[in-house]
Design a protein around this motif. Structure first.
Motif, PDB file in Angstrom:
ATOM      1  N   LEU A  76       0.827  -1.204   0.000  1.00 16.67           N
ATOM      2  CA  LEU A  76       0.000   0.000   0.000  1.00 16.67           C
ATOM      3  C   LEU A  76       0.865   1.260   0.000  1.00 16.67           C
ATOM      4  O   LEU A  76       0.575   2.227  -0.700  1.00 16.67           O
ATOM      5  CB  LEU A  76      -0.940  -0.001   1.209  1.00 16.67           C
ATOM      6  CG  LEU A  76      -2.027  -1.075   1.198  1.00 16.67           C
ATOM      7  CD1 LEU A  76      -2.791  -1.077   2.522  1.00 16.67           C
ATOM      8  CD2 LEU A  76      -2.965  -0.884   0.021  1.00 16.67           C
ATOM      9  N   ALA A  77       1.940   1.238   0.777  1.00 14.87           N
ATOM     10  CA  ALA A  77       2.870   2.372   0.796  1.00 14.87           C
ATOM     11  C   ALA A  77       3.524   2.544  -0.571  1.00 14.87           C
ATOM     12  O   ALA A  77       3.680   3.671  -1.060  1.00 14.87           O
ATOM     13  CB  ALA A  77       3.938   2.161   1.866  1.00 14.87           C
ATOM     14  N   ALA A  78       3.888   1.439  -1.190  1.00 12.78           N
ATOM     15  CA  ALA A  78       4.504   1.503  -2.515  1.00 12.78           C
ATOM     16  C   ALA A  78       3.532   2.097  -3.536  1.00 12.78           C
ATOM     17  O   ALA A  78       3.923   2.917  -4.373  1.00 12.78           O
ATOM     18  CB  ALA A  78       4.963   0.116  -2.950  1.00 12.78           C
ATOM     19  N   LEU A  79       2.263   1.712  -3.448  1.00 11.17           N
ATOM     20  CA  LEU A  79       1.257   2.302  -4.339  1.00 11.17           C
ATOM     21  C   LEU A  79       1.103   3.802  -4.092  1.00 11.17           C
ATOM     22  O   LEU A  79       0.965   4.589  -5.032  1.00 11.17           O
ATOM     23  CB  LEU A  79      -0.098   1.615  -4.155  1.00 11.17           C
ATOM     24  CG  LEU A  79      -0.309   0.308  -4.887  1.00 11.17           C
ATOM     25  CD1 LEU A  79      -1.702  -0.250  -4.577  1.00 11.17           C
ATOM     26  CD2 LEU A  79      -0.123   0.465  -6.376  1.00 11.17           C
ATOM     27  N   GLY A  80       1.118   4.181  -2.840  1.00 12.07           N
ATOM     28  CA  GLY A  80       1.028   5.600  -2.508  1.00 12.07           C
ATOM     29  C   GLY A  80       2.191   6.400  -3.076  1.00 12.07           C
ATOM     30  O   GLY A  80       2.004   7.493  -3.611  1.00 12.07           O
ATOM     31  N   LEU A  81       3.392   5.831  -2.994  1.00  9.04           N
ATOM     32  CA  LEU A  81       4.551   6.523  -3.549  1.00  9.04           C
ATOM     33  C   LEU A  81       4.485   6.579  -5.071  1.00  9.04           C
ATOM     34  O   LEU A  81       4.876   7.590  -5.674  1.00  9.04           O
ATOM     35  CB  LEU A  81       5.842   5.840  -3.088  1.00  9.04           C
ATOM     36  CG  LEU A  81       6.156   6.028  -1.601  1.00  9.04           C
ATOM     37  CD1 LEU A  81       7.370   5.207  -1.204  1.00  9.04           C
ATOM     38  CD2 LEU A  81       6.373   7.497  -1.281  1.00  9.04           C
ATOM     39  N   ALA A  82       3.972   5.522  -5.679  1.00  7.86           N
ATOM     40  CA  ALA A  82       3.793   5.543  -7.138  1.00  7.86           C
ATOM     41  C   ALA A  82       2.835   6.667  -7.523  1.00  7.86           C
ATOM     42  O   ALA A  82       3.089   7.416  -8.478  1.00  7.86           O
ATOM     43  CB  ALA A  82       3.281   4.190  -7.633  1.00  7.86           C
ATOM     44  N   LEU A  84       2.272   9.419  -5.809  1.00  4.68           N
ATOM     45  CA  LEU A  84       2.988  10.677  -5.598  1.00  4.68           C
ATOM     46  C   LEU A  84       3.899  10.994  -6.785  1.00  4.68           C
ATOM     47  O   LEU A  84       4.028  12.148  -7.191  1.00  4.68           O
ATOM     48  CB  LEU A  84       3.824  10.619  -4.325  1.00  4.68           C
ATOM     49  CG  LEU A  84       3.133  10.984  -3.028  1.00  4.68           C
ATOM     50  CD1 LEU A  84       4.053  10.713  -1.836  1.00  4.68           C
ATOM     51  CD2 LEU A  84       2.698  12.424  -3.027  1.00  4.68           C
ATOM     52  N   MET A  85       4.519   9.962  -7.348  1.00  3.07           N
ATOM     53  CA  MET A  85       5.416  10.177  -8.483  1.00  3.07           C
ATOM     54  C   MET A  85       4.650  10.567  -9.746  1.00  3.07           C
ATOM     55  O   MET A  85       5.169  11.304 -10.583  1.00  3.07           O
ATOM     56  CB  MET A  85       6.287   8.945  -8.734  1.00  3.07           C
ATOM     57  CG  MET A  85       7.362   8.745  -7.681  1.00  3.07           C
ATOM     58  SD  MET A  85       8.490  10.160  -7.525  1.00  3.07           S
ATOM     59  CE  MET A  85       7.754  11.114  -6.211  1.00  3.07           C
ATOM     60  N   VAL A  86       3.433  10.105  -9.877  1.00  6.82           N
ATOM     61  CA  VAL A  86       2.605  10.562 -10.996  1.00  6.82           C
ATOM     62  C   VAL A  86       2.348  12.062 -10.845  1.00  6.82           C
ATOM     63  O   VAL A  86       2.526  12.848 -11.785  1.00  6.82           O
ATOM     64  CB  VAL A  86       1.277   9.776 -11.085  1.00  6.82           C
ATOM     65  CG1 VAL A  86       0.326  10.427 -12.070  1.00  6.82           C
ATOM     66  CG2 VAL A  86       1.542   8.323 -11.471  1.00  6.82           C
ATOM     67  N   GLY A  87       1.963  12.467  -9.646  1.00  8.19           N
ATOM     68  CA  GLY A  87       1.738  13.885  -9.388  1.00  8.19           C
ATOM     69  C   GLY A  87       2.998  14.712  -9.569  1.00  8.19           C
ATOM     70  O   GLY A  87       2.973  15.807 -10.145  1.00  8.19           O
ATOM     71  N   ALA A  88       4.121  14.178  -9.115  1.00 10.69           N
ATOM     72  CA  ALA A  88       5.389  14.891  -9.274  1.00 10.69           C
ATOM     73  C   ALA A  88       5.743  15.026 -10.752  1.00 10.69           C
ATOM     74  O   ALA A  88       6.195  16.092 -11.197  1.00 10.69           O
ATOM     75  CB  ALA A  88       6.504  14.153  -8.537  1.00 10.69           C
TER      76      ALA A  88
END
Length: 125
Positions: A76-82, A84-88
């Motif tokens: 779930l954390a990995a999905l959240g970071l993914a 965030l990277m889309v937004g970045a």
């Protein structure tokens, strides 16, 4: 293969925890002065929120595995970071910062690999 996934978790955590801490400790002006020009596009509160998300997700990539508690937090954390990277990536695209998008894309792929592996064949729980 589990070792490789674990290594990716560590690399991602070592990337996002310090990044998040800097967003929490520094003002937007200080972030801009340190080369993070995108900080001028966000409110103080938004930057602090992103910092909290990065720190929590980075920690959640490693701590559940180390302590054997709530292992479902890892993918779930990995999905959240993914996400965030889309937004970045979108932010950097808008700003014309094409080179930084490559970094966002690499981190996105690494986070996605961890999420898929930990949800699937290399699940921790």
């Amino acid at each position: 293969m589990s070792f490789v996934i674990w290594l990716l978790q560590i690399v991602l955590a070592a990337t996002f925890v310090p990044s998040g801490i800097s967003k929490l400790l520094l003002t937007p002006t200080q972030l801009v002065e340190r080369g993070l020009g995108y900080a001028e596009d966000y409110s103080y509160r938004s930057l602090k929120t992103i910092g909290v998300l990065e720190v929590l997700a980075g920690a959640a990539l490693v701590l559940p595995t180390l302590f054997g508690v709530l292992p479902t937090l890892v993918p779930l954390a990995a999905l959240g970071l993914a996400a965030l990277m889309v937004g970045a990536g979108i932010t950097h695209h808008r700003r014309g910062e094409r080179r930084v998008i490559v970094v966002n894309a690499v981190l996105f792929v690494l986070a996605l690999i961890v999420a898929v592996a930990r949800f699937g064949p290399y699940s921790l729980g």
